[in-house]
Design a protein around this motif. Sequence first.
Motif, PDB file in Angstrom:
ATOM      1  N   ARG A 230       1.050  -1.358   0.029  1.00  0.00           N
ATOM      2  CA  ARG A 230      -0.371  -0.016  -0.182  1.00  0.00           C
ATOM      3  C   ARG A 230       0.705   1.182  -0.251  1.00  0.00           C
ATOM      4  O   ARG A 230       1.922   1.477   0.949  1.00  0.00           O
ATOM      5  N   GLY A 231       0.186   1.950  -0.626  1.00  0.00           N
ATOM      6  CA  GLY A 231       0.952   3.303  -0.587  1.00  0.00           C
ATOM      7  C   GLY A 231       2.875   3.335  -1.346  1.00  0.00           C
ATOM      8  O   GLY A 231       3.275   3.980  -1.973  1.00  0.00           O
ATOM      9  N   ASN A 232       3.225   2.119  -2.083  1.00  0.00           N
ATOM     10  CA  ASN A 232       4.681   1.774  -2.602  1.00  0.00           C
ATOM     11  C   ASN A 232       3.934   1.548  -4.246  1.00  0.00           C
ATOM     12  O   ASN A 232       4.652   1.879  -4.675  1.00  0.00           O
TER      13      ASN A 232
ATOM     14  N   ALA B 207      -0.981   2.445  -5.379  1.00  0.00           N
ATOM     15  CA  ALA B 207      -1.430   3.799  -4.260  1.00  0.00           C
ATOM     16  C   ALA B 207      -2.948   4.427  -4.603  1.00  0.00           C
ATOM     17  O   ALA B 207      -3.629   3.710  -5.531  1.00  0.00           O
TER      18      ALA B 207
ATOM     19  N   ALA C  92       4.125   9.873   3.876  1.00  0.00           N
ATOM     20  CA  ALA C  92       4.346   8.862   2.776  1.00  0.00           C
ATOM     21  C   ALA C  92       5.399   8.711   2.946  1.00  0.00           C
ATOM     22  O   ALA C  92       5.439   7.086   2.437  1.00  0.00           O
TER      23      ALA C  92
ATOM     24  N   ALA D  80       0.313  10.468  -3.401  1.00  0.00           N
ATOM     25  CA  ALA D  80       0.361   8.481  -4.180  1.00  0.00           C
ATOM     26  C   ALA D  80       1.075   8.712  -4.867  1.00  0.00           C
ATOM     27  O   ALA D  80       2.013   7.504  -5.226  1.00  0.00           O
TER      28      ALA D  80
ATOM     29  N   CYS E 235       5.879   7.851  -4.102  1.00  0.00           N
ATOM     30  CA  CYS E 235       7.089   5.891  -3.783  1.00  0.00           C
ATOM     31  C   CYS E 235       6.992   5.436  -5.080  1.00  0.00           C
ATOM     32  O   CYS E 235       7.336   4.701  -5.295  1.00  0.00           O
TER      33      CYS E 235
ATOM     34  N   PRO F 145       4.237   4.389  -7.519  1.00  0.00           N
ATOM     35  CA  PRO F 145       3.862   3.117  -7.285  1.00  0.00           C
ATOM     36  C   PRO F 145       3.375   2.562  -9.152  1.00  0.00           C
ATOM     37  O   PRO F 145       3.688   3.209 -10.044  1.00  0.00           O
TER      38      PRO F 145
ATOM     39  N   LEU G 198      -1.797   3.441 -10.297  1.00  0.00           N
ATOM     40  CA  LEU G 198      -2.556   3.872  -9.030  1.00  0.00           C
ATOM     41  C   LEU G 198      -3.839   3.833  -9.450  1.00  0.00           C
ATOM     42  O   LEU G 198      -4.498   3.842 -10.240  1.00  0.00           O
TER      43      LEU G 198
ATOM     44  N   THR H 276      -7.055   7.148   3.771  1.00  0.00           N
ATOM     45  CA  THR H 276      -5.749   7.956   2.906  1.00  0.00           C
ATOM     46  C   THR H 276      -4.987   7.321   3.751  1.00  0.00           C
ATOM     47  O   THR H 276      -3.521   6.729   3.185  1.00  0.00           O
TER      48      THR H 276
ATOM     49  N   LYS I 136      -1.519   4.598   2.777  1.00  0.00           N
ATOM     50  CA  LYS I 136      -0.131   4.674   2.738  1.00  0.00           C
ATOM     51  C   LYS I 136       0.554   3.758   3.228  1.00  0.00           C
ATOM     52  O   LYS I 136       1.324   4.216   2.753  1.00  0.00           O
TER      53      LYS I 136
END
Lengths: 326, 324
Positions: free
Chosen positions: A85-87, A90, A113, A165, A168, A170, A173, B225, B229
């Motif tokens: 997640r997020g990496n 996102a 983040a 987002a 990182c 990703p 997305l 959100t 992350k």
Amino acid sequence: MEVKNLTTSFFTDDGIIPAVDHVSFHINKGEILGVVGESGCGKSVTSLSIMGLVPNPPGKIISGEILLNGEDLTKLPEKRMRQIRGNDVAMIFQEPMTSLNPVYTIGNQLVEAIRLHQKMDKKQARNRAIEIMKHVGLPRAEELIDDYPHQLSGGMRQRVMIAMAMVCEPKLLIADEPTTALDVTIQAQILRLMKKLNENDQTAIMLITHDLGVVAEVCERVVVMYAGKIVEEGDVESIYEHPKHPYTIGLIKSVPDVHMKIDKLYSIPGNVPKPGSIKQGCAFAARCEFATNRCFTETPPLLDMGHGKSVRCFLHETVEDVSYSV
Amino acid sequence: MVIPVLIGMTLIVFFILRLIPGNPAQLILGQRATKESLEALTSQLGLDQPWYIQYFSYMKGLFTGDIGTSIRTGAPISQEIWPFFIATIELSVVALLIAIVIGMNAGVISAWFQNSWFDYTAMVIALVGISMPIFWLGLMDQWFFSIDLGWLPSTGRENVRDPVTPITNFYLIDTLIQGDFSQLNVVVKHLILPACALGTISMAIIARITRSSMLEVMRSDYIRTAQAKGMRMFWVVYKHGLKNALIPVLTVIGMQMGILLGGAVLTETIFGWPGIGRYIYEAINFRDYPVIQTGILIVAAFFVLINLVVDLLYAAIDPRIKYH
């Protein structure tokens, strides 16, 4: 990324409601996939399933696989999922006004983040945050970074969300109605930004929307969803030029055309059925002008039409229909 | 805002006191005092003057920094009241700290794991805590922890045979400054029971408010959100959730501090705590008007001050709140 036979259900007092029902699709590297459908058709639940953020209870992924580079996200432990997640994947949300935490500065949330996934000290992360803010077209990034979300306009907040987002880099997305809450002029800017990021960084984007205009502008392929099921899939041109499923036809007809002066805007009759309320037959049958008796008793399968197109409708079962549509 | 509130406060206290039947001179001189000596003392105390003269001389004193002299002991109140006031502050602050640490965490965890066994248990305990009469809880604590188990002293603030040498009158701080850890141990032991008894209701209220405020915050988009992350749920809850949920909690904490200060009378009586509650209570028995007036005024001023601090903290927590 590939989603295979995904079913996500909500366990409520009224019974088990499949919000996403045996959905399969894939997103290629660097591609923009549009996911279209009315509210409540399961678009958002699909994206939350990919992120592993379906509110549980009451929601739960019942079956299916979500493969990202060969890893099945539905089976991963929470710890590994957090790394993804997020990496690797996102997400940005519909409401830029409420999606940023009001009590922390933009910088704080961006740096957070970054530092969740990359080994950087605060100073480096701050510089990286300023860099990504400039990258998404935020003016005066050095000053803006110490502002709070309420000091920014809706469009700027959505840019911050996109920056957060993208920070990182990703591979995928997921954008859940990213422009719905914005003014039309700002919408165009945000879409252009997403398209630019997609082209420059080779980030695949899953764009969830109910706005066919948005899809036509940026997407390469489209998945049309209705009542938790995919009803049509194909590349943008063929879906616009030759829509096959009566629901898609209705959706396209309901986009107003500036060249035609009409008294009344077209709309598909009836409402989206409540999830889980249709036990048998095609979910769209009650609103479909081509519906036959069979549509109310049998559930149509997703028919492969070749060239990466498929449609869930009995109308296209026979050979004549196929030739007509190609 | 602060000054009018406090002036209004002096007016109310001044008049209510004079509505209470009983004559200070009579109480000092006793039942057999002669009419002449009563009149002499009344005029010496200035109580034969019309009310507006009395009020104005009282106010004049306040504005020149003279908070009055005790009728009963003849000593200036400013010298007498300080140790009592500090003793109450120490008790209330410790009680509130216990209430905040336990209550807030219980509320946060209850909201995080809504409808779990922890949530149900914590909220049932909180409900019991709110409904519990404090004097009964105090007596039960004494009976169980000091009489039955003999773990903690039942009354007082210190070992009377070996008293703490006061510097600030905050005994926790005084013993620390003096580096006397055996005394510190004694002081802490004396504090535990009254602080827990006093803090119970506040703890329950804080837990319930924190829970409901957190439940609302946890449904917000920015929580999703933060999760998206890839943040640990613990940090999502404590960093992104709690700070947003803090405003109503802070309001309650500010009010509880005032209630603790004023409401410590019962606890102080049960636990023999030499605080301002008991000081005022004894003054009421002797119709010691200046002491009552000043005592209540100091508590009220402190209450107003705390609310001011709370208002300032709002702005520190939420950048959308600004004062001009």
